[in-house]
Write an enzyme that holds these catalytic residues in place. Structure first.
Site, PDB file in Angstrom:
ATOM      1  N   ARG A   1      18.132  53.300 101.978  1.00 35.40           N
ATOM      2  CA  ARG A   1      17.714  52.100 101.251  1.00 35.40           C
ATOM      3  C   ARG A   1      17.067  51.079 102.191  1.00 35.40           C
ATOM      4  NH1 ARG A   1      21.598  48.040  97.790  1.00 35.40           N
ATOM      5  NH2 ARG A   1      20.114  46.336  97.556  1.00 35.40           N
TER       6      ARG A   1
ATOM      7  N   ASN B   1      20.276  54.678  90.522  1.00 34.57           N
ATOM      8  CA  ASN B   1      18.922  54.144  90.389  1.00 34.57           C
ATOM      9  C   ASN B   1      17.885  55.081  90.977  1.00 34.57           C
ATOM     10  OD1 ASN B   1      18.951  51.584  89.057  1.00 34.57           O
ATOM     11  ND2 ASN B   1      20.113  50.773  90.785  1.00 34.57           N
TER      12      ASN B   1
ATOM     13  N   CYS C   1      22.751  49.961  82.984  1.00 40.34           N
ATOM     14  CA  CYS C   1      22.437  48.924  83.968  1.00 40.34           C
ATOM     15  C   CYS C   1      23.224  47.671  83.618  1.00 40.34           C
ATOM     16  CB  CYS C   1      20.949  48.621  83.930  1.00 40.34           C
ATOM     17  SG  CYS C   1      20.463  47.282  85.020  1.00 40.34           S
TER      18      CYS C   1
ATOM     19  N   HIS D   1      15.183  47.607  84.371  1.00 38.88           N
ATOM     20  CA  HIS D   1      14.693  46.593  85.313  1.00 38.88           C
ATOM     21  C   HIS D   1      13.305  46.077  84.926  1.00 38.88           C
ATOM     22  CE1 HIS D   1      17.691  47.859  88.727  1.00 38.88           C
ATOM     23  NE2 HIS D   1      18.276  47.536  87.574  1.00 38.88           N
TER      24      HIS D   1
ATOM     25  N   TYR E   1      14.674  41.217  87.139  1.00 38.29           N
ATOM     26  CA  TYR E   1      13.783  42.050  87.955  1.00 38.29           C
ATOM     27  C   TYR E   1      12.302  41.780  87.682  1.00 38.29           C
ATOM     28  CZ  TYR E   1      17.339  44.894  90.254  1.00 38.29           C
ATOM     29  OH  TYR E   1      18.372  45.316  91.051  1.00 38.29           O
TER      30      TYR E   1
HETATM   31  P1  NAD Z   1      26.729  53.982  98.070  1.00 37.40           P
HETATM   32  O1  NAD Z   1      25.751  53.908  99.178  1.00 37.40           O
HETATM   33  O2  NAD Z   1      28.070  53.427  98.295  1.00 37.40           O
HETATM   34  O3  NAD Z   1      26.835  55.510  97.599  1.00 37.40           O
HETATM   35  C1  NAD Z   1      27.866  55.929  96.750  1.00 37.40           C
HETATM   36  C2  NAD Z   1      28.413  57.259  97.220  1.00 37.40           C
HETATM   37  O4  NAD Z   1      27.471  58.299  96.998  1.00 37.40           O
HETATM   38  C3  NAD Z   1      28.731  57.301  98.724  1.00 37.40           C
HETATM   39  O5  NAD Z   1      30.128  57.418  98.907  1.00 37.40           O
HETATM   40  C4  NAD Z   1      27.959  58.518  99.213  1.00 37.40           C
HETATM   41  O6  NAD Z   1      28.655  59.263 100.187  1.00 37.40           O
HETATM   42  C5  NAD Z   1      27.750  59.302  97.941  1.00 37.40           C
HETATM   43  N1  NAD Z   1      26.693  60.310  97.959  1.00 37.40           N
HETATM   44  C6  NAD Z   1      25.542  60.326  98.651  1.00 37.40           C
HETATM   45  N2  NAD Z   1      24.848  61.453  98.377  1.00 37.40           N
HETATM   46  C7  NAD Z   1      25.569  62.156  97.480  1.00 37.40           C
HETATM   47  C8  NAD Z   1      25.377  63.380  96.803  1.00 37.40           C
HETATM   48  N3  NAD Z   1      24.296  64.134  97.009  1.00 37.40           N
HETATM   49  N4  NAD Z   1      26.333  63.800  95.939  1.00 37.40           N
HETATM   50  C9  NAD Z   1      27.444  63.072  95.722  1.00 37.40           C
HETATM   51  N5  NAD Z   1      27.677  61.888  96.340  1.00 37.40           N
HETATM   52  C10 NAD Z   1      26.752  61.441  97.205  1.00 37.40           C
HETATM   53  O7  NAD Z   1      26.040  53.361  96.791  1.00 37.40           O
HETATM   54  P2  NAD Z   1      26.412  52.148  95.838  1.00 37.40           P
HETATM   55  O8  NAD Z   1      25.871  50.914  96.428  1.00 37.40           O
HETATM   56  O9  NAD Z   1      27.813  52.206  95.437  1.00 37.40           O
HETATM   57  O10 NAD Z   1      25.471  52.527  94.617  1.00 37.40           O
HETATM   58  C11 NAD Z   1      25.562  53.811  94.039  1.00 37.40           C
HETATM   59  C12 NAD Z   1      24.410  54.080  93.127  1.00 37.40           C
HETATM   60  O11 NAD Z   1      24.508  53.314  91.951  1.00 37.40           O
HETATM   61  C13 NAD Z   1      23.047  53.756  93.723  1.00 37.40           C
HETATM   62  O12 NAD Z   1      22.121  54.728  93.331  1.00 37.40           O
HETATM   63  C14 NAD Z   1      22.708  52.409  93.115  1.00 37.40           C
HETATM   64  O13 NAD Z   1      21.331  52.188  93.038  1.00 37.40           O
HETATM   65  C15 NAD Z   1      23.336  52.539  91.769  1.00 37.40           C
HETATM   66  N6  NAD Z   1      23.701  51.286  91.082  1.00 37.40           N
HETATM   67  C16 NAD Z   1      23.186  51.131  89.839  1.00 37.40           C
HETATM   68  C17 NAD Z   1      23.499  50.020  89.092  1.00 37.40           C
HETATM   69  C18 NAD Z   1      22.869  49.890  87.750  1.00 37.40           C
HETATM   70  O14 NAD Z   1      22.650  48.789  87.275  1.00 37.40           O
HETATM   71  N7  NAD Z   1      22.526  51.002  87.102  1.00 37.40           N
HETATM   72  C19 NAD Z   1      24.360  49.050  89.608  1.00 37.40           C
HETATM   73  C20 NAD Z   1      24.890  49.246  90.877  1.00 37.40           C
HETATM   74  C21 NAD Z   1      24.562  50.381  91.606  1.00 37.40           C
HETATM   75  C1  G6P Z   2      21.931  45.080  90.030  1.00 36.48           C
HETATM   76  C2  G6P Z   2      21.084  46.145  89.433  1.00 36.48           C
HETATM   77  C3  G6P Z   2      21.456  47.461  90.008  1.00 36.48           C
HETATM   78  C4  G6P Z   2      21.311  47.423  91.506  1.00 36.48           C
HETATM   79  C5  G6P Z   2      22.168  46.313  92.064  1.00 36.48           C
HETATM   80  C6  G6P Z   2      21.932  46.141  93.556  1.00 36.48           C
HETATM   81  O1  G6P Z   2      21.468  43.870  89.630  1.00 36.48           O
HETATM   82  O2  G6P Z   2      21.206  46.209  88.049  1.00 36.48           O
HETATM   83  O3  G6P Z   2      20.691  48.453  89.416  1.00 36.48           O
HETATM   84  O4  G6P Z   2      21.711  48.649  92.062  1.00 36.48           O
HETATM   85  O5  G6P Z   2      21.902  45.108  91.446  1.00 36.48           O
HETATM   86  O6  G6P Z   2      22.984  45.409  94.108  1.00 36.48           O
HETATM   87  P1  G6P Z   2      23.274  45.454  95.662  1.00 36.48           P
HETATM   88  O7  G6P Z   2      24.517  44.670  95.872  1.00 36.48           O
HETATM   89  O8  G6P Z   2      23.410  46.900  96.019  1.00 36.48           O
HETATM   90  O9  G6P Z   2      22.075  44.851  96.311  1.00 36.48           O
HETATM   91 MN    MN Z   3      20.377  48.047  87.221  1.00 33.02          MN
END
Ligand code: NAD
Ligand code: G6P
Ligand code: MN
Ligand code: MN
Length: 432
Positions: A93, A147, A169, A199, A252
C-alpha cells in the site's frame, strides 16, 4: 448453527467483527468462527485471535474460535465467508501511495492509480478463493470488504461466476450516522437513497413526511466540521456545485471533484508524516501492543483511528439480515441489473438494497443527471478495464485503464507511473 470464515483474520479490524457478532448473538446462532491468514500474518493472527477468544469467553458464549493458515480446511462447510486481506501487506500500500506522489499525482489506494494496482494484486487471489468455495462450501455467501471492494465484487460476479457475493464499505454507514446527528435525528426517522460505485457513490435524503431534504443536509455538511472518515483530509465541495448536483457526494469524491486541492494537501502530509500507509503502520503497532495484553477483553477505542471504523459491524448486520431474512435496508455492492440505467446490467454498483435470504434486492434508481452520468460512466469504464487487466495480465489494457482514470492527467505520466508500480509490485503480479 452457522460456520463463519474470515480470510485475512489477522487484520486489526477483527475485534470489531467479533464485537459485532457478540452484539447479535441472540439472533445469530453461531457455532464456529475460523480466522484464516497466511504464513507472513501468523503473528498478527495469533495476537488478534487470542483477543477474539477472550472477548467471546467474557460474553459467556460457547463459540469455537479457530486460528489457521489452512484455507481449505477452514472453508469446508462454511455458511459465510468474509474477506479482509491485503495482498502484499501495508508495504505494498505504501508503494501504491508513494510512487504516484513522487510523480506529482494522487495515489488513492482504492480507486486511483494505487487502487488499480491493488486490484491487479487482489483479483487473482479472490478468484482462487472463489474456486475453493465452489468445491468446499458452494452454498456459502461471500461478504467482501477487500478493496477495491466494488471491483473485487464485480470480478467475482463476472469472472468467478459466483452469484452469492456482496461487497461492503463503511463510507455510507458513516454518512448516515453523521448526517442524522447533524439534523439531531435518529437514522430511522430519515430515508437515505444511495446510488453509484464503491467510493464513488452519491445519495439523497428524505424526512419521514416525504420531503426531499438533500439540499438542507448538504448545506449543513458543508458548514459544519463534519468528520468524514479518519483516512481522508476534510475538504469541502463548492456550494454551487452541490446545489446543481442535487445529491450529496461521498467522502472519496473529494479526490476527484477537489483533485487540485487534495493533491496539494496530500503532498503536504506526505512530506510531514509520510503516506497514509505509513501512518497506519504506526497505528497498527499501537493496536497490537494493546491486543497483546491478556487483561484486554474488549475492542479498544483506539481502533477508531482506522478509516474503516464500523465496517465490520456492517458485515455482521448483513450476515444477520441474510440468515434471518430480515429484509432491512443497507448499502451494498451488488450486480446492477438495471438499477442504475446509465450503466451495464452485469457490472457491480453500490446501492441501497433490501437484504433478504436470497441476497440484496436493490431499490431502483433510474437515470442520473448529466454531471453524475458522465463521471460514473468514465469511472465504470476505468473499473471494467482494470478488472480485465487484472484477469488477463494484458499490459495494453492496464495502460488504457490508467489513461482512463481521471486522476491520471495524460499518457506519458500515466505510463511512467504504471511501469514503476508494475516493477515495484512484481512479486505479487504473476499474471503480468
Ligand atoms: P492488513 O494489512 O492488516 O491485512 C489483513 C490480513 O490479510 C493480514 O493479517 C495479512 O497477513 C493477510 N493477508 C495478506 N495476504 C493474504 C492472502 N493472500 N490470503 C489471506 N490473508 C492474507 O489489512 P487491513 O488494513 O486490516 O485491511 C484489510 C482489507 O480490508 C484491505 O484490503 C482494505 O482495503 C480493506 N478494507 C475495506 C474497508 C471497506 O470499506 N470495504 C474498510 C477497511 C478495510
Ligand atoms: C475507509 C474506507 C475503506 C478503507 C479505509 C482506509 O474509509 O471505506 O475502504 O480501506 O477507509 O482506512 P485506513 O485506516 O486503512 O487508512
Ligand atoms: Mn470503503
Ligand atoms: Mn469546514
Amino acid at each position: 448453527k452457522i460456520k463463519i470464515v474470515t480470510i485475512g483474520g489477522g487484520s486489526s479490524y477483527t475485534p470489531e467483527l467479533i464485537e459485532g457478532f457478540i452484539k447479535r448473538s441472540a439472533e445469530l446462532p453461531i457455532r464456529e468462527i475460523w480466522l484464516v491468514d497466511i504464513e507472513e500474518g501468523k503473528e498478527k493472527l495469533e495476537i488478534v485471535g487470542n483477543l477474539a477468544k477472550r472477548m467471546v469467553e467474557k460474553a459467556g458464549l460457547d463459540w469455537q474460535i479457530h486460528l489457521t493458515l489452512d484455507r481449505e480446511e477452514a472453508l469446508k462447510g462454511a455458511d459465510f465467508v468474509t474477506t479482509q486481506f491485503r495482498v502484499g501487506f501495508l508495504d505494498a500500500r505504501i508503494k501504491d501511495e508513494r510512487i504516484p506522489f513522487e510523480n506529482g499525482l494522487l495515489g488513492q489506494e482504492t480507486n486511483g492509480p494505487g487502487g488499480m494496482l491493488k486490484a491487479f494484486r487482489t483479483i487473482p487471489v479472490i478468484l482462487s478463493i472463489v474456486e475453493d468455495m465452489k468445491r468446499l462450501c458452494p452454498d456459502a455467501w461471500l461478504v467482501n470488504f477487500t478493496n477495491p471492494a466494488g471491483m473485487v465484487t464485480e470480478a467475482v460476479l463476472k469472472y468467478g461466476k459466483y452469484e452469492k457475493v456482496v461487497g461492503l464499505c463503511n463510507v455510507p454507514v458513516n454518512h448516515m450516522m453523521s448526517e442524522s446527528k447533524l439534523l439531531g435525528k435518529d437514522a430511522s426517522e430519515l430515508f437515505f437513497h444511495f446510488a453509484g460505485l464503491n467510493h464513488f457513490v452519491w445519495h439523497k435524503v428524505y424526512d419521514n413526511k416525504g420531503n426531499d431534504i438533500t439540499g438542507e443536509v448538504a448545506a449543513k455538511v458543508i458548514s459544519e466540521e463534519e468528520a468524514g472518515v479518519a483516512n481522508i483530509e476534510v475538504m469541502h465541495f463548492l456550494q454551487d456545485q452541490l446545489d446543481h448536483l442535487g445529491m450529496i457526494p461521498c467522502y472519496y469524491h473529494r479526490y476527484y471533484y477537489l483533485q487540485d486541492d487534495m493533491l496539494q494537501k496530500g503532498l503536504e502530509s506526505y512530506k510531514n508524516e509520510g503516506t497514509r500507509g505509513e501512518v497506519v503502520k504506526r497505528v497498527e503497532e499501537e493496536l497490537f501492543e494493546l491486543y497483546k495484553n491478556p487483561d484486554l477483553k474488549d475492542k479498544p477505542t483506539q481502533l477508531e483511528k482506522r478509516g474503516g471504523a464500523y465496517y465490520s459491524d456492517a458485515a455482521c448486520e448483513l450476515i444477520n439480515s441474510i440468515h434471518n431474512d430480515k429484509k432491512i435496508l443497507m448499502v451494498v455492492n451488488t450486480r446492477n441489473n438495471g438499477t442504475i440505467d446509465d450503466l451495464p446490467y452485469d457490472c457491480a454498483i453500490e446501492t441501497t438494497a433490501y437484504i433478504t435470504a436470497s441476497g440484496p434486492r436493490p431499490l431502483n434508481f433510474g437515470k442520473f443527471p448529466t454531471a453524475q452520468r458522465g463521471y460514473i460512466q468514465i469511472m465504470k469504464a476505468m473499473e471494467e478495464l482494470t478488472i480485465e487487466a487484472a484477469v488477463t495480465g494484458d499490459y495494453k489494457i492496464a495502460l488504457e485503464a490508467f489513461i482512463t482514470n481521471p486522476l491520471v492527467p495524460g499518457s506519458t505520466i500515466g505510463k511512467k507511473v504504471l511501469d514503476e508500480l508494475l516493477i515495484a509490485h512484481k512479486k505479487y503480479l504473476p499474471q503480468f
